[in-house]
Design a protein around this motif. Structure first.
Motif, PDB file in Angstrom:
ATOM      1  N   ALA A  78       0.830  -1.207   0.000  1.00  0.00           N
ATOM      2  CA  ALA A  78       0.000   0.000   0.000  1.00  0.00           C
ATOM      3  C   ALA A  78       0.866   1.260   0.000  1.00  0.00           C
ATOM      4  O   ALA A  78       0.589   2.224  -0.722  1.00  0.00           O
ATOM      5  N   GLU A  79       1.935   1.250   0.799  1.00  0.00           N
ATOM      6  CA  GLU A  79       2.815   2.416   0.876  1.00  0.00           C
ATOM      7  C   GLU A  79       3.524   2.657  -0.455  1.00  0.00           C
ATOM      8  O   GLU A  79       3.650   3.795  -0.914  1.00  0.00           O
ATOM      9  N   LEU A  80       3.972   1.565  -1.092  1.00  0.00           N
ATOM     10  CA  LEU A  80       4.596   1.695  -2.406  1.00  0.00           C
ATOM     11  C   LEU A  80       3.605   2.254  -3.422  1.00  0.00           C
ATOM     12  O   LEU A  80       3.940   3.134  -4.222  1.00  0.00           O
ATOM     13  N   ALA A  81       2.381   1.723  -3.394  1.00  0.00           N
ATOM     14  CA  ALA A  81       1.361   2.164  -4.347  1.00  0.00           C
ATOM     15  C   ALA A  81       1.051   3.651  -4.186  1.00  0.00           C
ATOM     16  O   ALA A  81       0.946   4.390  -5.171  1.00  0.00           O
ATOM     17  N   VAL A  82       0.898   4.108  -2.941  1.00  0.00           N
ATOM     18  CA  VAL A  82       0.583   5.517  -2.689  1.00  0.00           C
ATOM     19  C   VAL A  82       1.754   6.412  -3.103  1.00  0.00           C
ATOM     20  O   VAL A  82       1.560   7.473  -3.712  1.00  0.00           O
ATOM     21  N   ASN A  83       2.980   5.987  -2.801  1.00  0.00           N
ATOM     22  CA  ASN A  83       4.154   6.766  -3.213  1.00  0.00           C
ATOM     23  C   ASN A  83       4.246   6.889  -4.730  1.00  0.00           C
ATOM     24  O   ASN A  83       4.536   7.959  -5.268  1.00  0.00           O
ATOM     25  N   LEU A  84       3.990   5.791  -5.426  1.00  0.00           N
ATOM     26  CA  LEU A  84       4.016   5.817  -6.890  1.00  0.00           C
ATOM     27  C   LEU A  84       2.906   6.717  -7.428  1.00  0.00           C
ATOM     28  O   LEU A  84       3.102   7.457  -8.397  1.00  0.00           O
ATOM     29  N   LEU A  85       1.748   6.649  -6.803  1.00  0.00           N
ATOM     30  CA  LEU A  85       0.623   7.488  -7.212  1.00  0.00           C
ATOM     31  C   LEU A  85       0.965   8.967  -7.057  1.00  0.00           C
ATOM     32  O   LEU A  85       0.603   9.796  -7.892  1.00  0.00           O
ATOM     33  N   GLN A  86       1.697   9.281  -5.993  1.00  0.00           N
ATOM     34  CA  GLN A  86       2.032  10.678  -5.687  1.00  0.00           C
ATOM     35  C   GLN A  86       3.357  11.121  -6.291  1.00  0.00           C
ATOM     36  O   GLN A  86       3.807  12.239  -6.061  1.00  0.00           O
ATOM     37  N   GLY A  87       3.997  10.226  -7.057  1.00  0.00           N
ATOM     38  CA  GLY A  87       5.243  10.575  -7.726  1.00  0.00           C
ATOM     39  C   GLY A  87       6.447  10.645  -6.815  1.00  0.00           C
ATOM     40  O   GLY A  87       7.450  11.293  -7.138  1.00  0.00           O
ATOM     41  N   LYS A  88       6.382   9.965  -5.673  1.00  0.00           N
ATOM     42  CA  LYS A  88       7.491   9.975  -4.719  1.00  0.00           C
ATOM     43  C   LYS A  88       8.477   8.845  -5.008  1.00  0.00           C
ATOM     44  O   LYS A  88       8.128   7.833  -5.611  1.00  0.00           O
ATOM     45  N   ASP A  89       9.681   8.987  -4.520  1.00  0.00           N
ATOM     46  CA  ASP A  89      10.719   7.965  -4.685  1.00  0.00           C
ATOM     47  C   ASP A  89      10.386   6.749  -3.815  1.00  0.00           C
ATOM     48  O   ASP A  89       9.831   6.895  -2.719  1.00  0.00           O
ATOM     49  N   ILE A  90      10.717   5.555  -4.285  1.00  0.00           N
ATOM     50  CA  ILE A  90      10.383   4.337  -3.543  1.00  0.00           C
ATOM     51  C   ILE A  90      11.617   3.549  -3.102  1.00  0.00           C
ATOM     52  O   ILE A  90      11.481   2.464  -2.528  1.00  0.00           O
ATOM     53  N   LYS A  91      12.798   4.076  -3.339  1.00  0.00           N
ATOM     54  CA  LYS A  91      14.011   3.312  -3.034  1.00  0.00           C
ATOM     55  C   LYS A  91      14.148   3.000  -1.549  1.00  0.00           C
ATOM     56  O   LYS A  91      14.668   1.948  -1.173  1.00  0.00           O
ATOM     57  N   ALA A  92      13.697   3.891  -0.702  1.00  0.00           N
ATOM     58  CA  ALA A  92      13.785   3.644   0.735  1.00  0.00           C
ATOM     59  C   ALA A  92      12.836   2.529   1.171  1.00  0.00           C
ATOM     60  O   ALA A  92      13.085   1.833   2.157  1.00  0.00           O
ATOM     61  N   LEU A  93      11.745   2.363   0.433  1.00  0.00           N
ATOM     62  CA  LEU A  93      10.768   1.318   0.759  1.00  0.00           C
ATOM     63  C   LEU A  93      11.153  -0.018   0.150  1.00  0.00           C
ATOM     64  O   LEU A  93      10.991  -1.065   0.782  1.00  0.00           O
ATOM     65  N   ALA A  94      11.626   0.007  -1.084  1.00  0.00           N
ATOM     66  CA  ALA A  94      12.049  -1.207  -1.780  1.00  0.00           C
ATOM     67  C   ALA A  94      13.575  -1.197  -1.832  1.00  0.00           C
ATOM     68  O   ALA A  94      14.172  -0.648  -2.758  1.00  0.00           O
ATOM     69  N   ASP A  95      14.193  -1.777  -0.798  1.00  0.00           N
ATOM     70  CA  ASP A  95      15.623  -1.572  -0.568  1.00  0.00           C
ATOM     71  C   ASP A  95      16.540  -2.635  -1.166  1.00  0.00           C
ATOM     72  O   ASP A  95      17.727  -2.685  -0.871  1.00  0.00           O
ATOM     73  N   THR A  96      15.984  -3.500  -1.996  1.00  0.00           N
ATOM     74  CA  THR A  96      16.822  -4.481  -2.679  1.00  0.00           C
ATOM     75  C   THR A  96      16.356  -4.609  -4.127  1.00  0.00           C
ATOM     76  O   THR A  96      15.396  -3.962  -4.534  1.00  0.00           O
ATOM     77  N   THR A  97      17.036  -5.433  -4.899  1.00  0.00           N
ATOM     78  CA  THR A  97      16.688  -5.610  -6.310  1.00  0.00           C
ATOM     79  C   THR A  97      16.593  -7.096  -6.643  1.00  0.00           C
ATOM     80  O   THR A  97      17.416  -7.892  -6.182  1.00  0.00           O
ATOM     81  N   VAL A  98      15.591  -7.462  -7.418  1.00  0.00           N
ATOM     82  CA  VAL A  98      15.445  -8.845  -7.890  1.00  0.00           C
ATOM     83  C   VAL A  98      15.290  -8.825  -9.407  1.00  0.00           C
ATOM     84  O   VAL A  98      14.995  -7.789  -9.996  1.00  0.00           O
ATOM     85  N   THR A  99      15.485  -9.985 -10.014  1.00  0.00           N
ATOM     86  CA  THR A  99      15.317 -10.117 -11.458  1.00  0.00           C
ATOM     87  C   THR A  99      14.147 -11.048 -11.743  1.00  0.00           C
ATOM     88  O   THR A  99      14.100 -12.173 -11.239  1.00  0.00           O
ATOM     89  N   SER A 100      13.201 -10.587 -12.534  1.00  0.00           N
ATOM     90  CA  SER A 100      12.012 -11.386 -12.839  1.00  0.00           C
ATOM     91  C   SER A 100      12.300 -12.407 -13.933  1.00  0.00           C
ATOM     92  O   SER A 100      13.372 -12.396 -14.547  1.00  0.00           O
ATOM     93  N   GLY A 101      11.314 -13.250 -14.194  1.00  0.00           N
ATOM     94  CA  GLY A 101      11.456 -14.263 -15.234  1.00  0.00           C
ATOM     95  C   GLY A 101      11.625 -13.691 -16.622  1.00  0.00           C
ATOM     96  O   GLY A 101      12.112 -14.373 -17.531  1.00  0.00           O
ATOM     97  N   SER A 102      11.242 -12.414 -16.800  1.00  0.00           N
ATOM     98  CA  SER A 102      11.409 -11.752 -18.094  1.00  0.00           C
ATOM     99  C   SER A 102      12.723 -10.989 -18.177  1.00  0.00           C
ATOM    100  O   SER A 102      12.993 -10.307 -19.168  1.00  0.00           O
TER     101      SER A 102
END
Length: 369
Positions: A296-320
């Motif tokens: 929910a916090e990520l969604a609201v930040n994205l909706l408001q144009g805010k940075d999300i790096k502090a919330l999503a603090d790692t990186t993964v690689t998807s199947g694509s």
């Protein structure tokens, strides 16, 4: 009233009636399988979509959905949440996503029923300026963020719980049945990977099949395993989740098999009760509220144009092959010894909910009452 004034009044009334009819048309234009708003009109610039994969797994509509909605409302009082459930149908989920995009939803949080099949829908949404958050399952395509648990760790916890329950019986001659999740779900592969990491070389995985996350399918696979291996030769069963464990437990009981370890996942109430009763040895608790809150916090930040790096603090690689910013939470193994310190302490269930009359004696023995 003169003719000019009469024409003005009539014209104004006609416009008002047309607007009213249009509003009624929008309110009544909902059908089963389409997106429906759970906290507002679901359209416009402050709308967030939530797409969940099925209504068989108890957690999604009982926990994930209300937790997500409550957190969005807390963070953004004038935001709305538009919700739909795919009922285990990837085609329906694709249609639901398309409907949300058409309605003007700006951010969509999706737990993919089929992580590969949803890719084209995500691409289409993103091409129209919609941000997509992958929830619980890592969908393919250009998603902006991903929230889940360390799913390899989940499998490791399951495998270790099985070994712990086997104790001295955990040898390379011990025949274990392995019922995995749906191959279309990337989480299932990670659970399996983690479990194999722990179990391989320590027990004999003598039968392994997919249960498709369905208790009926898992029960059929367990029945086939008993036929193939013999009831007396099965030392334990790995089940990737609690729903399938329910079907497996019924099959074991019908075959006169008792006292062998059976794993699970999701900490469903029925799974916790089976652990108390001794027909399931463990589950994995993935706290739903932190996961839903983070999404929910990520969604609201994205909706408001805010940075999300502090919330999503790692990186993964998807199947694509897409690199995705992610938040991975820590799962917890649950056995009869720590029910009080996990699901009860966190308020997921009360002792009264677990210890219904059918489980009263077992609860007393387990120290829950």
């Amino acid at each position: 009233m003169n003719a000019t004034m009469r024409r003005v009044v009539i014209g104004t009334a006609a416009v008002s009636m047309a607007l009213s009819m249009a509003a009624c048309g929008k309110a009544g234009n909902k059908s089963s399988g389409s997106s429906s708003s759970s906290s507002g009109s679901g359209s416009g610039g402050k709308s967030i979509g939530l797409l969940l994969p099925d209504n068989v797994t108890a957690r999604y509509e009982k926990f994930d959905k209300p937790y997500f909605e409550a957190k969005v409302k807390e963070l953004c009082g004038d935001c709305t949440v538009s919700y739909a459930n795919a009922a285990a149908d990837p085609t329906k989920q694709a249609q639901q996503m398309s409907t949300m995009v058409t309605k003007g939803v700006k951010v969509i949080v999706v737990s993919a029923q089929d992580s590969a099949a949803i890719k084209s829908s995500i691409q289409a949404a993103v091409s129209k300026g919609v941000k997509v958050v992958a929830y619980d399952r890592l969908a393919q395509g250009p998603v902006s963020a991903y929230v889940s648990f360390d799913n390899v760790k989940v499998g490791e916890l399951q495998g270790q719980a099985l070994l712990d329950a086997l104790g001295s019986k955990a040898t390379t001659k011990s025949k274990v049945v392995m019922i995995n999740g749906d191959d279309a779900d990337p989480n299932a592969g990670q659970f399996k990977q983690g479990a194999h990491k722990i179990l391989d070389g320590k027990v004999n995985i003598a039968y392994e099949q997919s249960g498709l996350w369905k208790d009926t399918v898992a029960a059929q696979k367990m029945s086939a395993a008993i036929t193939q291996l013999g009831a007396k030769n099965i030392a334990g069963v790995y089940s990737a989740n609690d729903g399938m464990a329910g079907g497996i437990a019924n099959t074991l009981k019908g075959a006169g098999i008792s006292g062998i370890p059976l794993t699970g996942q999701d900490a469903e109430l029925a799974g916790i009760q089976r652990i108390v009763a001794g027909t399931q040895s463990s589950t994995v608790y993935k706290a739903y509220k932190p996961e839903a809150d983070n999404a929910a916090e990520l969604a609201v930040n994205l909706l408001q144009g805010k940075d999300i790096k502090a919330l999503a603090d790692t990186t993964v690689t998807s199947g694509s092959g897409d690199k995705v910013q992610a938040k991975l939470l820590t799962p917890v193994s649950v056995t009869v010894k720590n029910i009080k310190d996990t699901v009860v302490k966190d308020g997921l269930y009360t002792v009264a909910q677990i210890c219904t009359p059918n489980y009263a004696a077992a609860c007393k023995k387990a120290g829950l009452q």
